[in-house]
Design a protein around this motif. Structure first.
Motif, PDB file in Angstrom:
ATOM      1  N   LEU A   1       0.827  -1.207   0.000  1.00 27.87           N
ATOM      2  CA  LEU A   1       0.000   0.000   0.000  1.00 27.87           C
ATOM      3  C   LEU A   1       0.861   1.256   0.000  1.00 27.87           C
ATOM      4  O   LEU A   1       0.499   2.270  -0.627  1.00 27.87           O
ATOM      5  CB  LEU A   1      -0.931  -0.009   1.222  1.00 27.87           C
ATOM      6  CG  LEU A   1      -2.073  -1.018   1.186  1.00 27.87           C
ATOM      7  CD1 LEU A   1      -2.862  -0.978   2.490  1.00 27.87           C
ATOM      8  CD2 LEU A   1      -3.007  -0.725   0.014  1.00 27.87           C
ATOM      9  N   ILE A   2       1.999   1.207   0.685  1.00 28.73           N
ATOM     10  CA  ILE A   2       2.913   2.353   0.656  1.00 28.73           C
ATOM     11  C   ILE A   2       3.437   2.573  -0.759  1.00 28.73           C
ATOM     12  O   ILE A   2       3.464   3.717  -1.260  1.00 28.73           O
ATOM     13  CB  ILE A   2       4.082   2.122   1.640  1.00 28.73           C
ATOM     14  CG1 ILE A   2       3.591   2.234   3.088  1.00 28.73           C
ATOM     15  CG2 ILE A   2       5.199   3.134   1.393  1.00 28.73           C
ATOM     16  CD1 ILE A   2       4.658   1.925   4.113  1.00 28.73           C
ATOM     17  N   LEU A   3       3.845   1.485  -1.412  1.00 30.95           N
ATOM     18  CA  LEU A   3       4.361   1.612  -2.777  1.00 30.95           C
ATOM     19  C   LEU A   3       3.292   2.123  -3.741  1.00 30.95           C
ATOM     20  O   LEU A   3       3.596   2.878  -4.674  1.00 30.95           O
ATOM     21  CB  LEU A   3       4.884   0.255  -3.262  1.00 30.95           C
ATOM     22  CG  LEU A   3       6.131  -0.283  -2.539  1.00 30.95           C
ATOM     23  CD1 LEU A   3       6.488  -1.673  -3.053  1.00 30.95           C
ATOM     24  CD2 LEU A   3       7.297   0.672  -2.703  1.00 30.95           C
TER      25      LEU A   3
ATOM     26  N   ILE B   1      -0.535  10.198  -2.667  1.00 30.16           N
ATOM     27  CA  ILE B   1      -1.701  10.878  -2.111  1.00 30.16           C
ATOM     28  C   ILE B   1      -1.821  10.702  -0.599  1.00 30.16           C
ATOM     29  O   ILE B   1      -2.597  11.413   0.048  1.00 30.16           O
ATOM     30  CB  ILE B   1      -3.006  10.388  -2.785  1.00 30.16           C
ATOM     31  CG1 ILE B   1      -3.158   8.873  -2.618  1.00 30.16           C
ATOM     32  CG2 ILE B   1      -3.029  10.773  -4.250  1.00 30.16           C
ATOM     33  CD1 ILE B   1      -4.465   8.332  -3.165  1.00 30.16           C
ATOM     34  N   LEU B   2      -1.057   9.763  -0.023  1.00 21.74           N
ATOM     35  CA  LEU B   2      -1.130   9.506   1.412  1.00 21.74           C
ATOM     36  C   LEU B   2       0.267   9.537   2.018  1.00 21.74           C
ATOM     37  O   LEU B   2       1.238   9.114   1.379  1.00 21.74           O
ATOM     38  CB  LEU B   2      -1.786   8.143   1.682  1.00 21.74           C
ATOM     39  CG  LEU B   2      -3.261   8.007   1.292  1.00 21.74           C
ATOM     40  CD1 LEU B   2      -3.713   6.567   1.454  1.00 21.74           C
ATOM     41  CD2 LEU B   2      -4.138   8.935   2.111  1.00 21.74           C
ATOM     42  N   PRO B   3       0.390  10.032   3.256  1.00 19.05           N
ATOM     43  CA  PRO B   3       1.707  10.068   3.922  1.00 19.05           C
ATOM     44  C   PRO B   3       2.187   8.663   4.271  1.00 19.05           C
ATOM     45  O   PRO B   3       1.393   7.762   4.529  1.00 19.05           O
ATOM     46  CB  PRO B   3       1.450  10.905   5.179  1.00 19.05           C
ATOM     47  CG  PRO B   3      -0.023  10.780   5.429  1.00 19.05           C
ATOM     48  CD  PRO B   3      -0.669  10.646   4.091  1.00 19.05           C
TER      49      PRO B   3
ATOM     50  N   LEU C   1      -3.709   4.892   5.729  1.00 22.48           N
ATOM     51  CA  LEU C   1      -2.882   3.739   5.340  1.00 22.48           C
ATOM     52  C   LEU C   1      -2.772   2.674   6.430  1.00 22.48           C
ATOM     53  O   LEU C   1      -3.011   1.492   6.158  1.00 22.48           O
ATOM     54  CB  LEU C   1      -1.496   4.220   4.918  1.00 22.48           C
ATOM     55  CG  LEU C   1      -1.308   4.537   3.435  1.00 22.48           C
ATOM     56  CD1 LEU C   1       0.139   4.920   3.149  1.00 22.48           C
ATOM     57  CD2 LEU C   1      -1.705   3.358   2.563  1.00 22.48           C
ATOM     58  N   PRO C   2      -2.407   3.022   7.682  1.00 15.25           N
ATOM     59  CA  PRO C   2      -2.331   1.962   8.700  1.00 15.25           C
ATOM     60  C   PRO C   2      -3.675   1.316   9.001  1.00 15.25           C
ATOM     61  O   PRO C   2      -3.752   0.096   9.206  1.00 15.25           O
ATOM     62  CB  PRO C   2      -1.765   2.680   9.932  1.00 15.25           C
ATOM     63  CG  PRO C   2      -1.955   4.128   9.674  1.00 15.25           C
ATOM     64  CD  PRO C   2      -1.918   4.309   8.207  1.00 15.25           C
TER      65      PRO C   2
END
Length: 322
Positions: free
Chosen positions: A153-155, A163-165, A191-192
């Protein structure tokens, strides 16, 4: 009822004491020494200074004496003093419990609601595309490690589509106590919470689907249909109330486990909660802090079991009558 309540209270106290003793014994017989870890952080110390530190923290006493003192302190509400952070463990937990509860509650609530809706719809159309899609997603959610999902999801949402930190709970330039601060926390939470929620979404969609299929085949649902009741009333008034009982049960049992399972998610996203604190305590051999976190997790499991019983009685009147 009073006798039953007293019996449950006694069982709870015995269970918590057993958890404390087992956690204390296993951590203290594990390889490593908290004083050596602390001395390493300090840059070294003499033999006399190491002996003084061991005496200060009570580590020079036999294990059974340490366990007895620790149980007595916990009974008085004292979870000990952190070797590394140089402050009471209770203060550390209270400072970190807010972010963890925010993450866990958001992830679990979203997974329960969305998973139950998907399960109910797929149960009504067992051979539809939605039903097969829920099955595939459930298997994927069960199979994928939580840290791998977080990295993917980070990638995707932070690197390929920025779009997300990536990490943290807030941005340093946003002042606390403002509306923009709340939005900033929610932005960092996506994200988390999505990572942790996807695992449980797969579980609850599968569980609610199986439970709904079973309930739809019961005699009272067939009777309701035979009476000519509208399909929506049969599904949502008669069937869903009974199909949701296993979901409530597992949600209550899993809440405390989600807190312990948040360790990996908080570590991946540098979320400042109990999971990150537990991870850092393991690396630094801060056994007192780790024991406090484990005890708090066990306490949350016990509390959630009690709340689950209460909610269960509200949903199913047969339990109250019994």
């Amino acid at each position: 009822m009073i006798k039953g309540t007293l019996g449950k209270t006694a069982n709870t106290v015995i269970l918590l004491i057993a958890v404390l003793v087992l956690n204390f014994a296993m951590i203290h017989v594990a390889p490593g020494d908290p004083v050596e870890a602390l001395v390493g952080e300090m840059g070294g110390a003499t033999t006399e200074q190491i002996a003084e530190l061991r005496a200060q923290f009570g580590l020079d006493q036999p294990l059974y004496v340490q366990i007895g003192k620790y149980l007595w302190n916990v009974a008085q509400g004292d979870l000990g003093y952190s070797y590394y952070y140089d402050q009471p463990v209770t203060s550390l937990i209270l400072d970190r419990i807010g972010p963890t509860l925010l993450l866990v509650t958001t992830a679990l609530f979203s997974a329960i609601v969305i998973g139950t809706v998907l399960g109910v719809f797929s149960a009504q159309r067992r051979n539809s595309l939605l039903s097969h899609l829920v099955t595939v997603l459930s298997l994927a959610g069960f199979s994928a490690p939580v840290f791998w999902i977080g990295i993917m999801l980070i990638l995707l949402l932070s690197v390929a589509i920025p779009i997300l930190p990536i990490s943290g709970m807030t941005s340093s330039e946003v002042p606390e106590g403002t509306f923009w601060y709340i939005l900033d926390v929610a932005h960092h939470l996506v994200l988390p919470a999505l990572t942790l929620g996807l695992i449980y979404l797969a579980f609850y969609s599968r569980l609610s689907r199986a439970s709904m299929i079973e309930v739809l085949q019961t005699d009272y649902v067939r009777t309701a249909r035979a009476k000519g009741l509208p399909r929506r009333m049969v599904i949502y008034k008669h069937a869903l109330r009974n199909a949701v009982l296993p979901v409530v049960t597992f949600a209550g049992l899993q809440f405390g486990q989600v807190i312990s399972g948040a360790v990996l998610v908080e570590t991946v996203f540098a979320w400042p909660g109990l999971g990150t604190l537990a991870f850092d305590s393991i690396l630094r051999r801060d056994t007192t802090t780790l024991l406090g976190i484990l005890f708090f997790s066990a306490l949350m499991v016990v509390v959630m079991n009690i709340l689950t019983d209460i909610v269960y009685r509200r949903i199913d009147p047969r339990i109250k009558t019994a």
